[in-house]
Write an enzyme that holds these catalytic residues in place. Structure first.
Site, mmCIF file in Angstrom:
data_model
loop_
_atom_site.group_PDB
_atom_site.id
_atom_site.type_symbol
_atom_site.label_atom_id
_atom_site.label_comp_id
_atom_site.label_asym_id
_atom_site.label_seq_id
_atom_site.Cartn_x
_atom_site.Cartn_y
_atom_site.Cartn_z
ATOM 1 N N LYS A 42 -25.308 -18.867 18.707
ATOM 2 C CA LYS A 42 -25.714 -19.958 17.606
ATOM 3 C C LYS A 42 -26.296 -21.044 18.147
ATOM 4 O O LYS A 42 -27.364 -21.575 17.666
ATOM 5 C CB LYS A 42 -24.458 -20.291 16.585
ATOM 6 N N ARG B 75 -17.320 -23.100 8.180
ATOM 7 C CA ARG B 75 -16.513 -22.255 8.835
ATOM 8 C C ARG B 75 -15.393 -21.898 7.951
ATOM 9 O O ARG B 75 -14.650 -20.686 8.429
ATOM 10 C CB ARG B 75 -15.857 -22.717 9.827
ATOM 11 N N ARG C 166 -20.565 -19.066 29.964
ATOM 12 C CA ARG C 166 -20.815 -20.559 29.728
ATOM 13 C C ARG C 166 -19.919 -21.403 30.479
ATOM 14 O O ARG C 166 -20.579 -22.595 30.845
ATOM 15 C CB ARG C 166 -20.443 -20.866 28.244
ATOM 16 N N ARG D 124 -16.082 -27.455 28.785
ATOM 17 C CA ARG D 124 -15.481 -27.309 27.557
ATOM 18 C C ARG D 124 -13.749 -26.631 27.826
ATOM 19 O O ARG D 124 -13.579 -25.588 28.234
ATOM 20 C CB ARG D 124 -15.688 -26.590 26.488
ATOM 21 N N ARG E 200 -9.638 -18.977 19.017
ATOM 22 C CA ARG E 200 -10.852 -19.124 18.190
ATOM 23 C C ARG E 200 -11.089 -17.924 17.376
ATOM 24 O O ARG E 200 -11.795 -17.986 16.302
ATOM 25 C CB ARG E 200 -11.888 -19.729 19.275
HETATM 26 P P1 AMP Z 1 -18.007 -24.837 18.264
HETATM 27 O O1 AMP Z 1 -18.718 -25.911 19.427
HETATM 28 O O2 AMP Z 1 -18.985 -24.736 17.175
HETATM 29 O O3 AMP Z 1 -17.502 -23.858 18.787
HETATM 30 O O4 AMP Z 1 -16.633 -25.715 17.913
HETATM 31 C C1 AMP Z 1 -15.588 -26.114 18.985
HETATM 32 C C2 AMP Z 1 -14.401 -26.613 18.088
HETATM 33 O O5 AMP Z 1 -14.819 -27.531 17.098
HETATM 34 C C3 AMP Z 1 -13.844 -25.554 17.077
HETATM 35 O O6 AMP Z 1 -13.042 -24.592 17.600
HETATM 36 C C4 AMP Z 1 -13.196 -26.225 16.127
HETATM 37 O O7 AMP Z 1 -12.011 -26.861 16.597
HETATM 38 C C5 AMP Z 1 -13.907 -27.588 15.725
HETATM 39 N N1 AMP Z 1 -15.017 -27.262 14.544
HETATM 40 C C6 AMP Z 1 -16.152 -27.215 14.927
HETATM 41 N N2 AMP Z 1 -16.940 -27.002 13.819
HETATM 42 C C7 AMP Z 1 -15.922 -26.784 12.864
HETATM 43 C C8 AMP Z 1 -15.794 -26.700 11.529
HETATM 44 N N3 AMP Z 1 -16.922 -26.417 10.770
HETATM 45 N N4 AMP Z 1 -14.597 -26.601 10.939
HETATM 46 C C9 AMP Z 1 -13.342 -26.830 11.559
HETATM 47 N N5 AMP Z 1 -13.490 -27.110 12.782
HETATM 48 C C10 AMP Z 1 -14.737 -27.081 13.571
#
Ligand code: AMP
Length: 196
Positions: A13, A88, A127, A139, A150
């Site tokens: 994404k 999400r 990554r 990360r 996740r």
């Molecule tokens: P991402 O970078 O999109 O993989 O997000 C990393 C982490 O941020 C996720 O595993 C969640 O802990 C938190 N996070 C990101 N976006 C959301 C969302 N829309 N709702 C809830 N938690 C989020």
């Protein structure tokens, strides 16, 4: 154009969103990036989100909805935006509808990147390796153990959004197993068709 990119962690994404930013000149709104920035800056939101993110769980709907509502009112979002990693949950999806309706705007398309689970963990590990090699911070949640959580969160809370958007006639699926360029080309095709 207002677009949502859906898909599990590691689906691509973020990579595709960056390309769309260049092509369409609209910003990528990644809630993950916004939350990481808040953690880095040590804000109240960051303090509340950190442990949840490190464990691979989802941050509360109230926190992310508030962050996005504030962000979409910034001038650079006037022409549109790409939501990456948001919504999400079904609660967040309803919040998007309400936010857009309040502002008299609508969502154009939801693109789901479909990727085999088996490929996902390998992408996440890569990554982390690439970030390390480039001297960038790795990360904390990009490791196989946290990744499992996740992915569980994804299936429990995010996967139902495909049905939600399908029912609204907004969902388009793209094969996320193809090369990065091929996925970009497919997304462009979908967007061109949606614009007609
Ligand atoms: P991402 O970078 O999109 O993989 O997000 C990393 C982490 O941020 C996720 O595993 C969640 O802990 C938190 N996070 C990101 N976006 C959301 C969302 N829309 N709702 C809830 N938690 C989020």
């Amino acid at each position: 154009m207002r677009l949502i990119l859906l898909g599990p962690p590691g689906a691509g994404k973020g990579t595709q969103a960056q390309r769309l930013v260049e092509e369409y000149g609209i910003p990528q709104l990644s809630t993950g990036d916004m939350l990481r920035a808040a953690v880095q800056a040590g804000t109240e939101v960051g303090k509340r989100a950190k442990a949840v993110m490190d464990a691979g769980e989802l941050v509360s709907d109230a926190i992310v909805n508030a962050i996005v509502a504030e962000r979409i009112d910034q001038p650079d979002c006037a022409k549109g935006f790409i939501l990456d990693g948001y919504p999400r949950t079904l609660v967040q999806a309803d919040a998007v509808e309400a936010m857009l309706a309040e502002r008299g705007i609508a969502l154009d398309t939801v693109i789901e990147l479909v990727v085999d689970d088996k490929a996902l963990v390998g992408r996440i590990v890569k990554r982390a390796e690439d970030a390390k090699a480039a001297g960038q911070p790795v990360r904390k949640d990009d490791n196989p153990e946290v990744f499992e959580e996740r992915l569980r969160e994804y299936y429990k809370k995010t996967a139902p959004l495909t049905g939600y958007y399908y029912a609204k006639g907004k969902l388009k699926t793209v094969d996320g197993m193809a090369s990065i360029d091929a996925v970009t080309a497919e997304i462009s095709k979908v967007l061109a068709a949606a614009a007609k």
